[in-house]
Design a protein around this motif. Structure first.
Motif, PDB file in Angstrom:
ATOM      1  N   LEU A  95      -1.412 -10.294  45.790  1.00 37.91           N
ATOM      2  CA  LEU A  95      -1.950 -10.333  43.789  1.00 37.91           C
ATOM      3  C   LEU A  95      -2.259 -12.313  43.678  1.00 37.91           C
ATOM      4  O   LEU A  95      -2.965 -12.237  42.395  1.00 37.91           O
ATOM      5  N   THR A  96      -1.107 -13.085  44.124  1.00 39.49           N
ATOM      6  CA  THR A  96      -1.127 -14.293  43.774  1.00 39.49           C
ATOM      7  C   THR A  96      -2.479 -14.790  44.916  1.00 39.49           C
ATOM      8  O   THR A  96      -3.454 -15.540  43.881  1.00 39.49           O
TER       9      THR A  96
ATOM     10  N   LEU B  55       2.796  -8.628  47.279  1.00 39.90           N
ATOM     11  CA  LEU B  55       3.229  -9.377  46.245  1.00 39.90           C
ATOM     12  C   LEU B  55       3.245 -10.567  47.485  1.00 39.90           C
ATOM     13  O   LEU B  55       4.283 -11.906  46.433  1.00 39.90           O
TER      14      LEU B  55
ATOM     15  N   HIS C  88       2.303  -9.470  36.890  1.00 42.25           N
ATOM     16  CA  HIS C  88       1.292 -10.420  37.769  1.00 42.25           C
ATOM     17  C   HIS C  88      -0.689  -9.767  36.791  1.00 42.25           C
ATOM     18  O   HIS C  88      -1.621 -10.108  37.153  1.00 42.25           O
TER      19      HIS C  88
ATOM     20  N   GLU D 272      -5.351 -13.838  41.677  1.00 43.61           N
ATOM     21  CA  GLU D 272      -4.566 -14.867  40.337  1.00 43.61           C
ATOM     22  C   GLU D 272      -5.560 -16.179  40.478  1.00 43.61           C
ATOM     23  O   GLU D 272      -6.434 -16.655  39.959  1.00 43.61           O
TER      24      GLU D 272
END
Length: 752
Positions: free
Chosen positions: A703-704, A695, A609, A707
């Motif tokens: 984290l997604t 996560l 990630h 991103e």
């Protein structure tokens, strides 16, 4: 609230400390003063690690005498107990003895000499296909919806078995709001002025009311499906969206449609193979778990909270329809041809249309909230070294209909594993840690029973329970083995499958039910998974697995006959295999000196990630459109490095420690247990954002989300402060996890 909760905590403390314990009777009859709320176990845990270290014998602590008085006013319960105990005589309140101090194999037993091969061989010998067939028959029920009489009957059966096995059983009672169809006003669907039908199936937690609008066919209701419709000029504002099942959960479908301003959603089952087109579909659309009207806190009796509701409750209408009703709507729709990937097998391939402005559908939803009492049933096999540390094995007990594969199989696995492991204790097995067996109610409404229990003991979860193993839907066929779980458990799962004669092949391409490249799939855990709240809400390493073919969950087709066909008349054999997988994982976790959870696995997940974040950030900084100053992924990369070093150091500490010393083992295991919990973001409230895992959760702290935010930052007007906050909070969540994993504060290197 403090009175009942403190009473429950004191009760469970006695259970795990081995003191004598007398239980009040389990009475499922209405209790006007609500005093029978027995809210038990304080689970706590996080992660553990699998370490290749020599095995050794175990010392154990003796257990004090315990006795359970089991009494209920329902004659049906006594009859069930009579069958379980080999006698159906009498309806007097039975007194079930629990582990007297002079029982064989309980007190002052010499240190055992069993090695791991002895233990696995013993487990295999205690599991039989014929026993599973018998238990499946005993727990099969057509009507056992959460809170119903049928659900209570099954709860009593589980409690009776746990009592007969001397497992110190207890009842965790909650009052929750379930949504059910009105008995007087049917839900209805109209195409123009003509009624399409009055479906019996429904979607719990839909917004009630009447809405109408242009009907638009949107495939599975994924974000990409809805964006396609926008790209071809179809405005979804005010529309009724027609969807088929598959790919994502029912709740996600409705949440996605709401984001595109639809006013209602119709969902029909597109089940593989031949089936009745009039098959009804049931489910829920709460984009979350637990009672949506007590978000973040438990629904214990006598607790009073101000009115509130989960942010995951939809504000649009949602209703299931049969495939036959969907056919009727599809055939009347006009407009543009649907793209190839939108076309299913329900009607003629060329007949799929997206709908035009003249295709008006009206949806009527008359569901009502119903205050319902539910019961979670527990039993415990206590450890002999660290009895206050435990793995939890759980299964959903309720179902909208038959629920044979989804709930009956799991409940039968739970009961047979309890029987097998208690027999192993009698034969000389001495687990270091405890095993808690949990039978949940209201699973079909969004893991309500388990989530309410977790919410009741959130503060202690990182100190007691270290793993959750879900048995829900463990056998629904025989074509493929699928698993979902915390990375901490991946290695243990692979080793277990190898030991029981199965081979797990992990490949990134495995996203479909039937994958041509392999026979086994390891996939991300979804919100509808019974293990999900343990992982993403409580930070407990969790895992679920299943032997699958075609799944009929949520329909009346989930029956014994269907499962017999799907397994080639070998349901009992598949249940034995599933029990071996779950049982060996649990036994390994309670047997070894060090917890078999691999903390090093998270290093690669975090690095993957962070690499994406760093790449996107560098591209953004180099762009001519926007160049943020003093923005770097350096500290985030450093935090992941800190975690990697701490994980490696723990391995070295374990390999160089005296594992015969109980205090040393306990200190190392405590470091392992906190990992998963420390990956829950501490910067958001569990009430407002229940799934805080960076996560596996949902929200700006993941984290997604970081991103995605970087991908969308393309203009000078972008929210750079939000980006900086995301980077900082993510960095310190990972760094704090690394610091705790490293050990005592005086050994830490405080430089990031």
């Amino acid at each position: 609230m403090s009175g009942p909760i403190n009473h429950a905590r004191a009760k469970i403390s006695k259970i795990f400390n081995g003191e004598p314990q007398s239980y009040t009777r389990f009475n499922l009859a209405p209790n006007t003063d609500g005093d029978n709320s027995q809210v038990e176990v304080k689970l706590s845990t996080e992660v553990e690690e699998e370490l290749d270290v020599p095995e050794a014998g175990h010392r154990h602590a003796g257990r004090s005498p315990a006795r359970t008085q089991l009494c209920t006013s329902r004659n049906m319960f006594y009859m069930a107990l009579g069958v379980l105990q080999g006698s159906a005589e009498g309806v007097e309140c039975p007194s079930l003895q629990l582990a007297d101090s002079n029982d064989e194999g309980v007190v002052n037993v010499p240190e055992p000499t069993l090695d791991w091969n002895d233990i696995t061989g013993m487990l295999r010998s205690k599991l039989s296909s014929s026993a599973f067939v018998q238990t499946l028959s005993e727990f099969s029920s057509e009507n056992h919806q959460a809170g119903s009489q049928g659900d209570e009957v099954l709860a009593n059966k589980v409690l009776g078995i746990f009592s007969s096995l001397r497992m110190n059983p207890w009842n965790d009672e909650h009052y929750v709001q379930l949504q059910m169809p009105s008995r007087n006003d049917m839900n209805k669907v109209f195409f123009g002025s003509e009624e399409v039908g009055s479906p019996q199936g429904y979607l719990a937690y839909s917004a009630p009311g009447v809405k109408q609008g242009r009907v638009v066919y949107a495939n599975y209701g994924r974000v990409e499906d809805l964006k396609y419709l926008q790209d071809v000029g179809i405005n979804l504002n005010g529309t009724v969206v027609l969807l088929r099942t598959g790919k994502i959960s029912l709740a996600e479908k409705v949440a996605n449609a709401a984001k595109f301003a639809a006013v209602a959603v119709l969902i029909y089952p597109e089940i593989p193979g031949n089936y009745d087109l009039n098959t009804e579909l049931y489910g829920h659309v709460h984009f979350g778990t637990g009672d949506p009207y007590t978000p973040g806190f438990p629904s214990f009796n006598h607790t009073q909270f101000p009115p509130s509701k989960s942010s995951g409750l939809p504000e649009i209408l949602a209703q299931t329809i049969t495939a036959a009703m969907a056919c009727e709507i599809h055939k009347k729709m006009g407009g543009k041809d649907a793209p190839v990937n939108f076309k299913g097998k329900l009607i003629d391939f060329d007949s799929y249309k997206l709908g035009d402005s003249n295709n008006i559908v009206k949806v009527v939803v008359k569901n009502n909230e119903v205050d319902t009492r539910i019961h979670n049933i527990f039993g415990v096999i206590k450890g002999f070294v660290d009895p206050d540390r435990y793995v939890v094995i759980g299964a959903q007990r309720d179902s909208f209909s038959w629920g044979y594969a989804k709930s009956t199989v799991g409940t039968s696995l739970l009961v047979e594993l309890a029987k097998a492991i208690t027999e192993m204790i009698k034969a000389g097995f001495r687990p270091r840690r405890s095993i808690v067996f949990a039978s949940w109610s209201a699973g079909d409404f969004g893991s309500i029973g388990s989530t309410e229990w977790l919410e009741g003991y959130l503060a202690s979860l990182d100190r007691k329970a270290f793993t959750y193993i879900s048995l829900d839907g463990a056998v629904s066929g025989g074509d493929l083995f699928k698993a979902s779980g915390s990375p901490l458990l991946h290695k243990l799962l692979k080793e277990t499958l190898n030991e029981v004669g199965k081979k797990l092949i992990v490949q990134d391409c495995c996203h479909a039910l039937h994958c041509a490249c392999c026979l086994y799939c390891l996939e991300p855990m979804k919100m509808e998974d019974g293990a999900y709240p343990f992982l993403a809400f409580s930070g407990i390493p969790s895992i679920s697995f299943r032997f699958v073919s075609d799944e009929y969950f949520g329909t009346p087709l989930d029956t014994k006959d269907r499962l017999d066909i799907a397994t080639g008349q070998k349901v009992g054999d598949f249940c034995v295999s599933a029990a071996q997988v779950a049982g060996q994982m649990a036994l390994r976790l309670v047997h070894d000196h060090l917890l078999r959870l691999d903390v090093t696995t998270y290093t690669s997940f975090l690095r993957k990630h962070v690499a994406k974040i760093n790449m996107n950030l560098n591209q953004l900084i180099k762009s001519s459109v926007w160049a943020p100053t003093q923005l770097s992924a350096r500290w985030l990369i450093s935090a992941v490095g800190s975690y990697s070093r701490a994980a490696d150091d723990l391995l070295n500490d374990a390999q160089n420690s005296d594992l015969e010393d109980e205090e040393t083992c306990r200190k190392i295991n405590d470091r392992i247990m906190r990992v998963e919990h420390n990956l829950l973001s501490p910067y958001v409230s569990p009430r407002d954002v229940p799934f805080r895992h960076i996560l596996f959760g949902f929200g700006n702290y993941t984290l997604t989300a970081l991103e995605d935010h970087l991908k969308n930052l393309k203009t000078p007007e972008a929210d750079t402060d939000l980006l900086r906050n995301q980077l900082a909070l993510t960095t310190w969540t990972i760094q704090s996890c690394a610091n705790d994993l490293a050990g005592d504060v005086w050994v830490l290197d405080n430089m990031v």
